[in-house]
Design a protein around this motif. Structure first.
Motif, mmCIF file in Angstrom:
data_model
loop_
_atom_site.group_PDB
_atom_site.id
_atom_site.type_symbol
_atom_site.label_atom_id
_atom_site.label_comp_id
_atom_site.label_asym_id
_atom_site.label_seq_id
_atom_site.Cartn_x
_atom_site.Cartn_y
_atom_site.Cartn_z
ATOM 1 N N GLN A 113 7.211 1.945 -2.370
ATOM 2 C CA GLN A 113 8.047 0.896 -2.971
ATOM 3 C C GLN A 113 7.214 -0.323 -3.375
ATOM 4 O O GLN A 113 7.277 -0.793 -4.502
ATOM 5 C CB GLN A 113 9.093 0.410 -1.975
ATOM 6 C CG GLN A 113 10.109 1.420 -1.537
ATOM 7 C CD GLN A 113 11.150 0.765 -0.631
ATOM 8 O OE1 GLN A 113 11.646 -0.317 -0.919
ATOM 9 N NE2 GLN A 113 11.490 1.420 0.450
ATOM 10 N N THR B 12 0.829 -1.209 0.000
ATOM 11 C CA THR B 12 0.000 0.000 0.000
ATOM 12 C C THR B 12 0.870 1.268 0.000
ATOM 13 O O THR B 12 0.346 2.376 -0.007
ATOM 14 C CB THR B 12 -0.930 0.043 1.243
ATOM 15 O OG1 THR B 12 -0.105 -0.073 2.418
ATOM 16 C CG2 THR B 12 -1.950 -1.069 1.233
ATOM 17 N N THR C 46 10.697 -2.148 5.087
ATOM 18 C CA THR C 46 10.267 -1.713 6.405
ATOM 19 C C THR C 46 9.765 -0.285 6.313
ATOM 20 O O THR C 46 10.251 0.503 5.514
ATOM 21 C CB THR C 46 11.424 -1.804 7.411
ATOM 22 O OG1 THR C 46 12.602 -1.349 6.772
ATOM 23 C CG2 THR C 46 11.592 -3.207 7.924
ATOM 24 N N THR D 88 -0.907 -6.540 4.034
ATOM 25 C CA THR D 88 -1.186 -5.271 4.715
ATOM 26 C C THR D 88 -1.643 -5.536 6.142
ATOM 27 O O THR D 88 -2.207 -6.602 6.431
ATOM 28 C CB THR D 88 -2.277 -4.474 3.956
ATOM 29 O OG1 THR D 88 -2.584 -3.297 4.692
ATOM 30 C CG2 THR D 88 -3.556 -5.276 3.775
ATOM 31 N N ARG D 89 -1.421 -4.527 6.986
ATOM 32 C CA ARG D 89 -1.900 -4.674 8.370
ATOM 33 C C ARG D 89 -3.416 -4.473 8.433
ATOM 34 O O ARG D 89 -4.056 -4.890 9.366
ATOM 35 C CB ARG D 89 -1.209 -3.646 9.282
ATOM 36 C CG ARG D 89 0.259 -3.934 9.511
ATOM 37 C CD ARG D 89 0.943 -2.732 10.090
ATOM 38 N NE ARG D 89 0.749 -1.571 9.230
ATOM 39 C CZ ARG D 89 0.864 -0.304 9.616
ATOM 40 N NH1 ARG D 89 1.175 -0.034 10.852
ATOM 41 N NH2 ARG D 89 0.671 0.681 8.765
#
Ligand SMILES: NC(=O)c1ccc[n+]([C@@H]2O[C@H](COP(=O)([O-])OP(=O)(O)OC[C@H]3O[C@@H](n4cnc5c(N)ncnc54)[C@H](OP(=O)(O)O)[C@@H]3O)[C@@H](O)[C@H]2O)c1
Length: 310
Positions: free
Chosen positions: A14, A11, A80, A38-39
């Motif tokens: 990168q 989302t 990250t 995705t979280r």
């Protein structure tokens, strides 16, 4: 059957770039089936992705969610997020890589950065967002799984937020970028949104060729003078370099000390030994020559995203 490619940060800039690149590449779109991790599968960005690819919940804070998300995957792209503390950032990469291994994934591509501390012979200690990625890269390299790395240069997108590179109007009415370093410092610039996928796409297309290698992803090394001349042409304003003292730079930044310290180390590091070290130019050229597709020049970027001078 296409291989499942799990993309962390899909989302974001990168990861989103890789999603778009793979979907639009006639070969890669046949070879890989994307699984965006995705979280929050209900966020606006995740919902938009669901129209294009499989979107699966995965959160490092919840290991079992990662175990589910990485079941059946072949290749995992790990990046990250910004603003994580160094220890959290390292543990994030380690956890994802460990779960990928447990789940029998075959290949990891990690978005790394060079170790500033090492390259500078211990001179710079505050650029932990670089050092911690380099440490995480070393962890991945020791795992019994194939891996390759993409080490991105400075994002052209940084110009969309005010930065120390944003030209400012001086008291005498001229436009300048005021820094305490020479205008000869070299900046590896990359359009993260449109070009990350071109570097990672090269690895996806030829995983064996790039195994163990690092693509230092940037269009090219731009000197600060060259960047100023491009900005001048793009804005129609004469933007020059103004040499100021480190104390003056600190005063002008008007940010918390810790942040200014970090920016000052960044500028010092760009000056010597350079963002990718003494071999930077060679490394960037090699990666650019291997990128899958034409890379965005700084001129093209500013044309598409005009600089707003206030
Ligand atoms: N700016 C530069 O010039 C530059 C240069 C080289 C490298 N980098 C590195 O690039 C990274 C940022 O990449 P980007 O611009 O692609 O990031 P971004 O657009 O901000 O996206 C961050 C992604 O990380 C995911 N994420 C996972 N855990 C997160 C958490 N705890 N907090 C926030 N987001 C989380 C988010 O996905 P969900 O919300 O969907 O989970 C989101 O997709 C940083 O590590 C930075 O050091 C930056």
């Amino acid at each position: 059957m296409p291989n499942i490619l799990a993309i962390f940060g899909a989302t974001g800039q990168q990861g989103g770039s890789i999603v778009d690149y793979v979907l639009n590449d006639p070969e890669l779109s046949q070879q890989y089936q994307i699984r965006a991790i995705t979280r929050d599968v209900n966020s606006g960005k995740a919902k938009k992705l669901q129209d294009k690819v499989e979107v699966v919940h995965g959160d490092v804070a919840n290991r079992s969610s990662l175990e589910t998300a990485l079941t059946g995957v072949h290749t995992v792209f790990i990046m990250t997020a910004p603003l994580l503390s160094p220890d959290v950032e390292y543990d994030t990469v380690k956890t994802i890589a460990d779960v990928a291994l447990e789940k029998d994934a075959k290949y990891i591509i990690f978005s790394t950065l060079p170790s500033v501390h090492e390259l500078s012979g211990g001179k710079y200690t505050k650029l932990t967002l670089f050092d911690i990625k380099a440490k995480a890269e070393q962890y991945i390299r020791k795992l019994p799984i194939k891996s390759a790395f993409c080490s991105l240069g400075s994002f052209m997108e940084n110009f969309e937020t005010a930065s120390f590179l944003t030209p400012r109007k001086e008291e005498d009415g001229t436009w300048a970028v005021a820094l305490h370093v020479s205008p000869n410092i070299q900046w590896p610039l990359v359009n993260a949104v449109s070009d990350t996928g071109k570097f990672v796409g090269a690895i996806l297309a030829e995983p064996t060729k790039f195994e163990g290698k690092t693509l230092c992803g940037a269009t090219k090394m731009y000197s600060l003078s060259e960047m100023l001349s491009i900005m001048s042409k793009a804005t129609g304003k004469d933007i020059s370099h103004k040499r100021i003292s480190p104390e003056e730079f600190r005063k002008r930044m008007n940010l918390p000390d810790a942040m200014v310290d970090m920016f000052m180390e960044m500028l010092g590091f760009l000056d010597e030994p350079g963002y990718f070290g003494p071999e930077g130019e060679k490394l960037v050229t090699w990666a650019a020559n291997n990128a899958r597709g034409k890379l965005t020049t700084f001129e093209e970027y500013l044309e598409a995203h005009p600089l707003r001078l206030e």
